[in-house]
Design a protein around this motif. Structure first.
Motif, short mmCIF file in Angstrom:
data_model
loop_
_atom_site.label_atom_id
_atom_site.label_comp_id
_atom_site.label_asym_id
_atom_site.label_seq_id
_atom_site.Cartn_x
_atom_site.Cartn_y
_atom_site.Cartn_z
N PRO A 84 68.55 -31.99 20.69
CA PRO A 84 68.91 -30.86 19.83
C PRO A 84 69.81 -29.85 20.53
N GLY A 85 70.88 -29.47 19.87
CA GLY A 85 71.84 -28.51 20.39
C GLY A 85 72.77 -28.09 19.27
N PRO A 86 73.73 -27.21 19.54
CA PRO A 86 74.61 -26.72 18.48
C PRO A 86 75.36 -27.84 17.76
N ALA A 87 75.84 -28.85 18.51
CA ALA A 87 76.61 -29.92 17.89
C ALA A 87 75.74 -30.81 17.01
N THR A 88 74.67 -31.33 17.58
CA THR A 88 73.83 -32.26 16.84
C THR A 88 73.13 -31.59 15.66
N MET A 89 72.65 -30.37 15.87
CA MET A 89 71.98 -29.68 14.78
C MET A 89 72.97 -29.26 13.70
N GLY A 90 74.21 -28.95 14.10
CA GLY A 90 75.23 -28.65 13.11
C GLY A 90 75.57 -29.86 12.26
N ILE A 91 75.66 -31.02 12.90
CA ILE A 91 75.91 -32.26 12.15
C ILE A 91 74.75 -32.53 11.20
N ALA A 92 73.53 -32.39 11.71
CA ALA A 92 72.36 -32.66 10.87
C ALA A 92 72.32 -31.72 9.67
N GLY A 93 72.51 -30.43 9.91
CA GLY A 93 72.46 -29.47 8.82
C GLY A 93 73.56 -29.70 7.80
N THR A 94 74.76 -30.02 8.27
CA THR A 94 75.89 -30.27 7.36
C THR A 94 75.67 -31.54 6.55
N ALA A 95 75.21 -32.60 7.21
CA ALA A 95 74.98 -33.87 6.50
C ALA A 95 73.88 -33.72 5.47
N MET A 96 72.82 -32.97 5.79
CA MET A 96 71.72 -32.80 4.85
C MET A 96 72.12 -31.99 3.63
N ALA B 165 81.00 -34.76 4.53
CA ALA B 165 81.16 -33.52 5.28
C ALA B 165 80.55 -33.65 6.67
N GLY B 166 79.39 -34.32 6.76
CA GLY B 166 78.76 -34.53 8.06
C GLY B 166 79.63 -35.35 8.99
N LEU B 167 80.29 -36.39 8.44
CA LEU B 167 81.19 -37.21 9.24
C LEU B 167 82.41 -36.42 9.70
N ALA B 168 82.95 -35.58 8.82
CA ALA B 168 84.11 -34.77 9.19
C ALA B 168 83.75 -33.83 10.35
N PHE B 169 82.59 -33.22 10.27
CA PHE B 169 82.15 -32.32 11.33
C PHE B 169 81.92 -33.10 12.64
N ALA B 170 81.29 -34.29 12.51
CA ALA B 170 81.03 -35.11 13.69
C ALA B 170 82.32 -35.56 14.36
N LEU B 171 83.32 -35.95 13.56
CA LEU B 171 84.60 -36.39 14.13
C LEU B 171 85.31 -35.23 14.81
N GLY B 172 85.17 -34.02 14.28
CA GLY B 172 85.73 -32.86 14.96
C GLY B 172 85.10 -32.64 16.31
N ILE B 173 83.78 -32.77 16.38
CA ILE B 173 83.07 -32.64 17.66
C ILE B 173 83.53 -33.72 18.62
N CYS B 174 83.70 -34.95 18.13
CA CYS B 174 84.17 -36.04 18.99
C CYS B 174 85.57 -35.75 19.53
#
Length: 207
Positions: free
Chosen positions: A20-32, A38-47
């Motif tokens: 758990p951290g800002p990136a993973t929790m942000g992806i989880a919250g956005t995807a949910m 939207a979750g994938l877009a956020f994840a790809l930005g982090i990548c």
């Protein structure tokens, strides 16, 4: 390049990225809350942000390591301290009785969500610390640029698996319920793994 020790460290890298951290929790919250796309877009930005730091660390460290082996050791000890801190945070979360939030959703157009994901990693000093530390752990002290870039590729695959995997997993209501029920056990596992990994890294002799 791929040794049993590297495989163990690669899995530790996965655990660190998935904790758990800002990136993973942000992806989880956005995807949910906003859906899988939207979750994938956020994840790809982090990548994308992670790739920028990983390549920057490889370019800088390849010269620094050759000229100053002591820098290699310093970075290794900083990496050990960082893993120890992750273990402490996971243990503290596991000991709490209240539920830990899964993060706030990121909203906007898909390009805006992607940009926000990239900004999280590009403005996070822990990202460059993580890449510098992992290079110092897995690579020999005389590693050249091509070797470091090879390690970057192998490690980056792990980052892609974690961040994109989070977007898929947490767009599933079943996975969210499972995580919430088993959160404490996940955190105990994270704490133990990070603690053992930091000890192993601290005691290993680097060539």
């Amino acid at each position: 390049m791929i040794t049993p020790a590297f495989i163990a460290i690669w899995f530790a890298w996965l655990m660190a990225g998935g904790s758990p951290g800002p990136a993973t929790m942000g992806i989880a919250g956005t995807a949910m809350n906003e859906g899988r796309t939207a979750g994938l877009a956020f994840a790809l930005g982090i990548c994308a942000g992670s790739a920028a730091w990983g390549i920057a660390a490889a370019l800088g460290l390849s010269a620094i390591m050759l000229a100053n082996v002591w820098v290699f050791e310093v970075i290794r000890y900083v990496g050990v301290a960082y893993l120890g801190w992750l273990a402490f945070k996971a243990l503290r979360r596991a000991m709490r009785s209240d539920e830990v939030a899964l993060g706030n959703p990121v909203t906007g157009t898909l390009p805006a969500i992607f940009a926000k994901g990239a900004a999280i990693h590009l403005t996070n000093p822990k990202a460059i610390l993580s890449w510098g530390s992992i290079y110092a752990i897995v690579a020999p002290s005389d590693a050249g640029l091509m070797m470091l870039l090879g390690y970057f590729g192998l490690l980056y695959v792990g980052s892609l698996l974690i961040f994109i995997g989070y977007a898929f997993l947490f767009s599933s209501a079943h996975m969210v319920r499972t995580y919430r029920r088993a959160r404490r056990w996940f955190d105990f596992a994270f704490a133990g793994f990070f603690g053992v990994a930091s000890y192993k890294i601290l005691t290993v002799r680097l060539s």
